[in-house]
Design an enzyme around this catalytic site. Structure first.
Site, PDB file in Angstrom:
ATOM      1  N   CYS A   1      27.213 -35.625 -42.679  1.00 43.80           N
ATOM      2  CA  CYS A   1      26.759 -34.244 -42.918  1.00 43.80           C
ATOM      3  C   CYS A   1      27.230 -33.336 -41.777  1.00 43.80           C
ATOM      4  CB  CYS A   1      25.246 -34.188 -43.082  1.00 43.80           C
ATOM      5  SG  CYS A   1      24.657 -34.746 -44.704  1.00 43.80           S
TER       6      CYS A   1
ATOM      7  N   ASP B   1      39.809 -41.906 -41.429  1.00 43.29           N
ATOM      8  CA  ASP B   1      38.862 -42.733 -40.683  1.00 43.29           C
ATOM      9  C   ASP B   1      39.261 -42.761 -39.212  1.00 43.29           C
ATOM     10  OD1 ASP B   1      36.728 -45.198 -41.652  1.00 43.29           O
ATOM     11  OD2 ASP B   1      37.517 -45.254 -39.605  1.00 43.29           O
TER      12      ASP B   1
ATOM     13  N   HIS C   1      24.177 -34.941 -49.661  1.00 44.97           N
ATOM     14  CA  HIS C   1      23.802 -36.190 -49.001  1.00 44.97           C
ATOM     15  C   HIS C   1      23.219 -37.175 -50.010  1.00 44.97           C
ATOM     16  CE1 HIS C   1      22.652 -38.851 -45.698  1.00 44.97           C
ATOM     17  NE2 HIS C   1      21.647 -39.160 -46.487  1.00 44.97           N
TER      18      HIS C   1
ATOM     19  N   ASN D   1      30.707 -49.767 -49.040  1.00 41.01           N
ATOM     20  CA  ASN D   1      29.739 -50.744 -48.547  1.00 41.01           C
ATOM     21  C   ASN D   1      28.327 -50.192 -48.777  1.00 41.01           C
ATOM     22  OD1 ASN D   1      31.764 -52.487 -47.514  1.00 41.01           O
ATOM     23  ND2 ASN D   1      31.973 -51.188 -45.699  1.00 41.01           N
TER      24      ASN D   1
ATOM     25  N   THR E   1      27.663 -48.701 -42.104  1.00 37.33           N
ATOM     26  CA  THR E   1      27.199 -48.219 -40.792  1.00 37.33           C
ATOM     27  C   THR E   1      26.834 -46.738 -40.832  1.00 37.33           C
ATOM     28  OG1 THR E   1      29.472 -47.766 -40.100  1.00 37.33           O
ATOM     29  CG2 THR E   1      28.555 -49.915 -39.504  1.00 37.33           C
TER      30      THR E   1
ATOM     31  N   HIS F   1      30.193 -42.980 -49.074  1.00 40.41           N
ATOM     32  CA  HIS F   1      31.623 -42.760 -48.806  1.00 40.41           C
ATOM     33  C   HIS F   1      32.437 -43.862 -49.451  1.00 40.41           C
ATOM     34  CE1 HIS F   1      29.879 -45.055 -45.450  1.00 40.41           C
ATOM     35  NE2 HIS F   1      31.029 -45.675 -45.350  1.00 40.41           N
TER      36      HIS F   1
HETATM   37  P1  5GP Z   1      31.006 -48.046 -43.254  1.00 39.34           P
HETATM   38  O1  5GP Z   1      31.059 -49.040 -42.131  1.00 39.34           O
HETATM   39  O2  5GP Z   1      29.653 -47.335 -43.282  1.00 39.34           O
HETATM   40  O3  5GP Z   1      31.414 -48.564 -44.594  1.00 39.34           O
HETATM   41  O4  5GP Z   1      32.109 -46.957 -42.917  1.00 39.34           O
HETATM   42  C1  5GP Z   1      31.920 -45.972 -41.953  1.00 39.34           C
HETATM   43  C2  5GP Z   1      33.290 -45.588 -41.479  1.00 39.34           C
HETATM   44  O5  5GP Z   1      33.176 -44.359 -40.776  1.00 39.34           O
HETATM   45  C3  5GP Z   1      33.947 -46.590 -40.536  1.00 39.34           C
HETATM   46  O6  5GP Z   1      35.169 -47.059 -41.092  1.00 39.34           O
HETATM   47  C4  5GP Z   1      34.137 -45.798 -39.237  1.00 39.34           C
HETATM   48  O7  5GP Z   1      35.361 -46.114 -38.580  1.00 39.34           O
HETATM   49  C5  5GP Z   1      34.108 -44.364 -39.727  1.00 39.34           C
HETATM   50  N1  5GP Z   1      33.630 -43.415 -38.733  1.00 39.34           N
HETATM   51  C6  5GP Z   1      32.535 -43.560 -37.927  1.00 39.34           C
HETATM   52  N2  5GP Z   1      32.369 -42.468 -37.160  1.00 39.34           N
HETATM   53  C7  5GP Z   1      33.390 -41.610 -37.492  1.00 39.34           C
HETATM   54  C8  5GP Z   1      33.752 -40.307 -37.029  1.00 39.34           C
HETATM   55  O8  5GP Z   1      33.116 -39.688 -36.164  1.00 39.34           O
HETATM   56  N3  5GP Z   1      34.862 -39.744 -37.581  1.00 39.34           N
HETATM   57  C9  5GP Z   1      35.591 -40.388 -38.554  1.00 39.34           C
HETATM   58  N4  5GP Z   1      36.674 -39.744 -39.018  1.00 39.34           N
HETATM   59  N5  5GP Z   1      35.273 -41.613 -39.006  1.00 39.34           N
HETATM   60  C10 5GP Z   1      34.184 -42.220 -38.485  1.00 39.34           C
HETATM   61 ZN    ZN Z   2      24.786 -36.985 -44.955  1.00 42.36          ZN
END
Ligand code: 5GP
Ligand code: ZN
Length: 112
Positions: free
Chosen positions: A7, A30, A46, A85, A93, A98
């Site tokens: 957000c 990413d 959201h 995920n 995470t 997403h």
């Molecule tokens: P998840 O682990 O929730 O499936 O994916 C979260 C993704 O967000 C990860 O691949 C991580 O590298 C990416 N990510 C985390 N913080 C940031 C950020 O501040 N900027 C960008 N562009 N990606 C982020």
């Molecule tokens: Zn959000």
């Protein structure tokens, strides 16, 4: 949502490398790419994860997939993988829905 990283990215409070943006959806690179092309596609509303998709908000998911197709074309991706995920055990995470769009290397060694 106040404490949500994505957000904050949508609001512009945290910078990102944008690939595509419209009123409903943002696509950005990413920060820790796991493939030569690693783009995140998110709804601007959201929603915590796929587990929170309902008849009332599912249009946002459809809009994300329209953007995935658009981004794949603009990035000239002939083959790519889309991953979402759900929950910590699956590797989530950031708890804002997403879709990871991954391409540019053979992906066969991974789960599906
Ligand atoms: P998840 O682990 O929730 O499936 O994916 C979260 C993704 O967000 C990860 O691949 C991580 O590298 C990416 N990510 C985390 N913080 C940031 C950020 O501040 N900027 C960008 N562009 N990606 C982020
Ligand atoms: Zn959000």
């Amino acid at each position: 949502m106040a404490d949500c990283l994505f957000c904050k990215i949508i609001a512009g409070d945290i910078p990102s490398t944008k690939v595509y943006e419209d009123d409903d959806v943002l696509a950005f690179r990413d920060i820790a790419p796991q493939a030569p092309t690693h783009i995140l596609v998110i709804p601007k509303t959201h929603i915590a994860s796929v587990a929170e998709v309902t008849p009332e908000n599912s249009v946002a998911v459809a809009r994300c997939f329209e953007v995935i197709a658009k981004v794949a074309a603009s990035e000239k991706l002939e083959s790519f993988r889309v991953i979402s995920n759900i929950g910590a055990d699956a590797g989530q995470t950031v708890f804002h829905l997403h879709f990871h769009v991954l391409a540019g290397k053979p992906l066969r060694e991974q789960l599906v």
